[in-house]
Motif scaffolding. Structure first.
Motif, PDB file in Angstrom:
ATOM      1  N   ASP A  54      -7.943   0.980   9.625  1.00 59.62           N
ATOM      2  CA  ASP A  54      -6.917   1.669  10.410  1.00 59.62           C
ATOM      3  C   ASP A  54      -5.993   2.401   9.432  1.00 59.62           C
ATOM      4  O   ASP A  54      -5.122   1.796   8.807  1.00 59.62           O
ATOM      5  CB  ASP A  54      -6.144   0.654  11.245  1.00 59.62           C
ATOM      6  N   GLU A  55      -6.178   3.700   9.304  1.00 56.06           N
ATOM      7  CA  GLU A  55      -5.419   4.461   8.308  1.00 56.06           C
ATOM      8  C   GLU A  55      -3.924   4.467   8.593  1.00 56.06           C
ATOM      9  O   GLU A  55      -3.112   4.462   7.667  1.00 56.06           O
ATOM     10  CB  GLU A  55      -5.957   5.890   8.235  1.00 56.06           C
ATOM     11  N   ALA A  64      -2.180   2.067  10.010  1.00 58.31           N
ATOM     12  CA  ALA A  64      -1.663   0.762   9.597  1.00 58.31           C
ATOM     13  C   ALA A  64      -1.596   0.663   8.078  1.00 58.31           C
ATOM     14  O   ALA A  64      -0.630   0.120   7.515  1.00 58.31           O
ATOM     15  CB  ALA A  64      -2.536  -0.350  10.164  1.00 58.31           C
ATOM     16  N   ILE A  97      -4.473  -3.521  15.428  1.00 63.04           N
ATOM     17  CA  ILE A  97      -4.949  -2.818  14.239  1.00 63.04           C
ATOM     18  C   ILE A  97      -6.443  -2.587  14.396  1.00 63.04           C
ATOM     19  O   ILE A  97      -7.203  -3.529  14.599  1.00 63.04           O
ATOM     20  CB  ILE A  97      -4.680  -3.635  12.960  1.00 63.04           C
ATOM     21  N   GLY A  98      -6.854  -1.333  14.301  1.00 65.65           N
ATOM     22  CA  GLY A  98      -8.268  -1.036  14.474  1.00 65.65           C
ATOM     23  C   GLY A  98      -8.683  -1.118  15.929  1.00 65.65           C
ATOM     24  O   GLY A  98      -7.855  -1.271  16.832  1.00 65.65           O
TER      25      GLY A  98
END
Length: 371
Positions: free
Chosen positions: A104-105, A107, A213-214
């Motif tokens: 997750d960029e 995050a 996240i993700g």
């Protein structure tokens, strides 16, 4: 195949050892381990801002050094020798690698820079089986927020973490969530521990708000990788514990005299130290193999991680117990550092699964047997 470390890696090892000799002598370890927070803020800041250790395996775009897991392992080995008190393993390994593995960029951009700078302590709720444990997630709400319910025990440095990463959901469909350390509905209780140099926390979640996240239900592969990396990281630390315990036993055997001769000249002591040396050498090889797999062959990581953890936890426990035996009665006293290494080895041996559990995992992974 070249198994030697590069000059740069050896220089990193020397630099970290010299730093720890200054900031983490035995007296300082005893002082810090007696505090509730379990780390020295000034040392933590220096590790981040001065030495860059907190971001050693973080990509340069997020302020890290962009090095590999091998460099991180060398740092952990030296920290094991020094029994450094602090949330390095929780922050620089568990949380950082979880953020990187999740992919997750947004995050990563939000949390990795403050972690690297030393401004954010983070941890990951890590089940010994590598799964989500007993935590359920509800959501998302209209604002995209989720809520978590349940409890998690033995969360490394969870009492001081400003960011807590929490896996939740049924096996095979796990999700990874981020939660602030002071989130409403989150209760953190510091657990009494056998090893005072390392702090574990019990967390309870009661409709605690969290951020996904993700992808939802897609954290399983990332969690599996992080569990393997955690096993290898802990193995490197255990090698440091075993090396120092062996050095202490050897030095005392050469110094202590009985019947007019050093006790190291007695056959029984020679056998003890020789047996420990063999186990330490095997542990060192297993840990370094784990570092190679982490950096160069991720497909082998699940198997190699269990090999490393089973081998290194046994070696650290043996070295620490034999160190006490060589020292005799003084090794059992609170004033002597031998018991500190025994406590660290004992706790580390159980945290991510003892050798018997990792042997079972190996049987399952290699298709040679099952529970």
């Amino acid at each position: 195949m070249d198994f030697a470390f590069s000059p740069e890696q050896e220089e990193l090892r020397r630099t970290v050892r010299q730093f720890l000799e200054k900031v983490a002598p035995e007296a300082e370890v005893r002082r810090v381990m007696a505090t509730e927070q379990g780390y020295d803020p000034d040392t933590w800041q220096r590790m981040g801002a001065e030495l860059g250790l907190l971001g050693i395996a973080v990509p340069e775009e997020y302020g890290g050094a962009g090095a590999g897991f091998t460099e991180l392992g060398l740092v952990l080995q030296e920290m094991g020798r020094a029994l450094l008190c602090g949330p390095f393993l929780a922050t620089a390994v568990l949380a950082t690698e979880a953020l990187l593995a999740a992919g997750d960029e947004a995050a990563q951009a939000r949390w990795l820079p403050p972690i690297v700078a030393g401004g954010l302590i983070a941890t990951l709720v890590l089940d010994p089986e590598g799964g989500p444990g007993d935590i359920t997630a509800h959501g998302p709400a209209a604002d995209g927020r989720w809520q978590l319910d349940g409890a998690a025990g033995f969360v490394l440095d969870g009492h001081v973490a400003g960011l807590i990463l929490v896996p939740a959901g049924p096996p095979g469909r796990e999700s990874l969530f981020a939660m602030a350390g002071d989130a409403p509905g989150l209760t953190r209780d510091l657990l009494p521990g056998f090893d005072l140099t390392r702090k574990f926390t019990r967390l309870e979640f009661a409709a605690a708000p969290a951020t996904l996240i993700g992808p939802a239900g897609g954290a399983g592969p990332a969690l599996a990788r992080v569990f393997g990396l955690a096993c290898v990281a802990l193995a490197c630390e255990q090698v440091g514990v075993a090396e120092c315990a062996l050095d202490m036993a050897r030095d005392y055997a050469l110094l202590r005299t009985q019947f007019g001769r050093p006790i190291g000249s007695f056959q029984a002591i020679k056998h003890k130290l020789a047996s420990v040396l063999l186990e330490v050498e095997a542990a060192r090889s297993a840990a370094w193999y784990g570092l190679w797999a982490a950096d160069s062959n991720p497909a082998e990581l699940p198997v190699v991680a269990s090999i490393a953890q089973a081998t290194c936890s046994a070696a650290a426990y043996l070295a620490s117990t034999e160190n006490i035996q060589v020292h005799g009665g003084i090794g059992y006293t609170w004033e002597h550092p031998a018991q500190l290494y025994f406590r660290r080895a004992t706790t580390a041996r159980m945290w991510l699964g003892d050798p018997a559990r990792h042997h079972e995992r190996l049987l399952g992974q290699l298709g040679s047997g099952s529970r």
